[in-house]
Design a protein around this motif. Sequence first.
Motif, PDB file in Angstrom:
ATOM      1  N   GLN A 178      -7.174  -3.091  -7.784  1.00 61.65           N
ATOM      2  CA  GLN A 178      -6.734  -2.254  -6.654  1.00 61.65           C
ATOM      3  C   GLN A 178      -5.833  -1.114  -7.130  1.00 61.65           C
ATOM      4  O   GLN A 178      -5.907   0.006  -6.629  1.00 61.65           O
TER       5      GLN A 178
ATOM      6  N   GLN B  19      -7.934   1.498  -8.816  1.00 63.25           N
ATOM      7  CA  GLN B  19      -8.690   2.235  -7.792  1.00 63.25           C
ATOM      8  C   GLN B  19      -7.785   3.248  -7.087  1.00 63.25           C
ATOM      9  O   GLN B  19      -8.153   4.397  -6.882  1.00 63.25           O
TER      10      GLN B  19
ATOM     11  N   GLU C  48      -7.491  -8.926  -9.191  1.00 64.79           N
ATOM     12  CA  GLU C  48      -7.680  -8.183  -7.948  1.00 64.79           C
ATOM     13  C   GLU C  48      -6.620  -7.077  -7.814  1.00 64.79           C
ATOM     14  O   GLU C  48      -6.920  -5.931  -7.452  1.00 64.79           O
TER      15      GLU C  48
ATOM     16  N   GLN D 171       0.820  -1.218   0.000  1.00 61.64           N
ATOM     17  CA  GLN D 171       0.000   0.000   0.000  1.00 61.64           C
ATOM     18  C   GLN D 171       0.854   1.268   0.000  1.00 61.64           C
ATOM     19  O   GLN D 171       0.476   2.283  -0.589  1.00 61.64           O
TER      20      GLN D 171
END
Lengths: 294, 255
Positions: A136, A139, A132, A82
């Motif tokens: 992500q 996004q 996925e 992240q």
Amino acid sequence: MKASERPVAARLPARAGLGLKTEHYEEILSTRPDVGFFEVHAENYMGAGGPPHRWLEAICERYPLSLHGVGLSIGAARPLDQAHLARLRRLVDRYRPASFSEHLAWSTHDEGFLNDLLPLPYTPETLDRVVEHVDQTQQALGRRMLLENPSTYVLFAESTIDEIDFLDTVAERAGCGLLLDVNNVMVSAVNHRLDPFAYIDRFPLQRVGEIHLAGYDETVDAAGDRLLIDAHGSPVRTDVMALYRHTLVRGGPLPTLIEWDNDVPDFANLFAEAHRADAILAVEIARRSAPRAA
Amino acid sequence: MGFTTSQHAFAAALLDPGSVLPEGVTSARGAADPLRFAVYRNNVFVSLVRALAQRFPVTERLVGEEFFRGMARTYAADRKPASPLMFEYGGDFPDFVASFPPAAGLPYLADVARIEAVWTDAYHAADAPPLGVTALAAIPPDRLAASRLVPHPSAGLVRSAHPAGSIWAGHRDDPVMPPASWVPETVLVVRPEMNVNVHALPAADAAFAAALLAGASLGEASGASSDVSDFDFGAALVGLVTLGAFRAIAMGEPQ
């Protein structure tokens, strides 16, 4: 000019572009060569400040930019980092590149960042994970990305999905585009005894937003079979140029990057590589606009 | 075998050259091929060694390409980059060099590597206008001793028992210049604007500079230099500020 005021190139032009190298900054800004766009590795511009940002700001005011990530590890079984996604977001917001792309590969594991683009098996499980991760990423960045086909040296016995089907399905399910590395197609095709032209003929070119070209090295494996290495340290090979021409005939003119990352030549020699690709692009553009024989 | 397990096995085999190939890795012939898998092993180590050679070019020059490659490979075997930001890789390479037995004959080598490590840090550090000398005049005399100077984000200091700064400077270009004299050097690396500057500080200013950059007040830093015979507080302070070592003044309480 602040980033927010910069005219944003909505997309890369169907021209040859070049990888932006530190040693060429000054020459590019003083001579303003007619290059379609420049591409940078995102991770090289993740420092807090300093000359890299100053130069990139100046380049961005004059050329469309393609931001190419080499460290997101989209093909990893583990979750995306992240903190790295946040760094990418800051770069995208600051430079507003016309394109962002990453690889169908992994590079981070328990031991740390391995600084190579490693292969993954193509199975329903890995497909779900990649979809996925692409989702992500898009996004987090607030934009569509391109996913690049890999060059590989091994196959996995557990793979049950063809590479093109895998990429096509990721693009369909995650809503991303594809980056077609024609040199990677040649490298993988030779390494796995496939026909590179047949690969291109099956590839969903309508999803492709950018092409990569580069030079490969050649060796042999333990059985004496040809083994091509994706080396990025030499001119684009003749067979890759022929495959590139074939790609354009099928898919139309597309933004085309020359990748040359090792033993980087002086700018004149790198620029000559862009001219080679631009010439092929020009022929295809002319061919498509020529009146057809009845 | 699940994705996580197979990827773990791939990574483990990749990083251990003595291990067998991971299960399930094959080729178009239907057989595993050690030379194909070796391309990945090689890529990882070659790219890490190359990254170190780019960050430590003078260190490489001092020991030669072959020695450097061996030293870098030994380092990389146990230390992978913490993140994809490759310009940060090798931050503790100088400490490794200092403890690398084959390099023990070159006691200055680790300090030269330290200069190169902080050089890259300075290159990528946050931009900030450096504190100007005239700003010092704004400190009231009664608050001078308790005031601190905020280091410039790019500032780094290397204290060496050897002329590491002169050795570094003398080996960047041809012809190689040996140090004029074999004396300890304290080197300030700083990028007040766009260029990274490397300065060998006057010996008398070394302890003062180290204390200030570590966050000591002007009074404390001056005290740290009390036994330095030719230390001149004003000259040392103005000198460091002029080089762009600081970003701001944190004014102290009146005394």
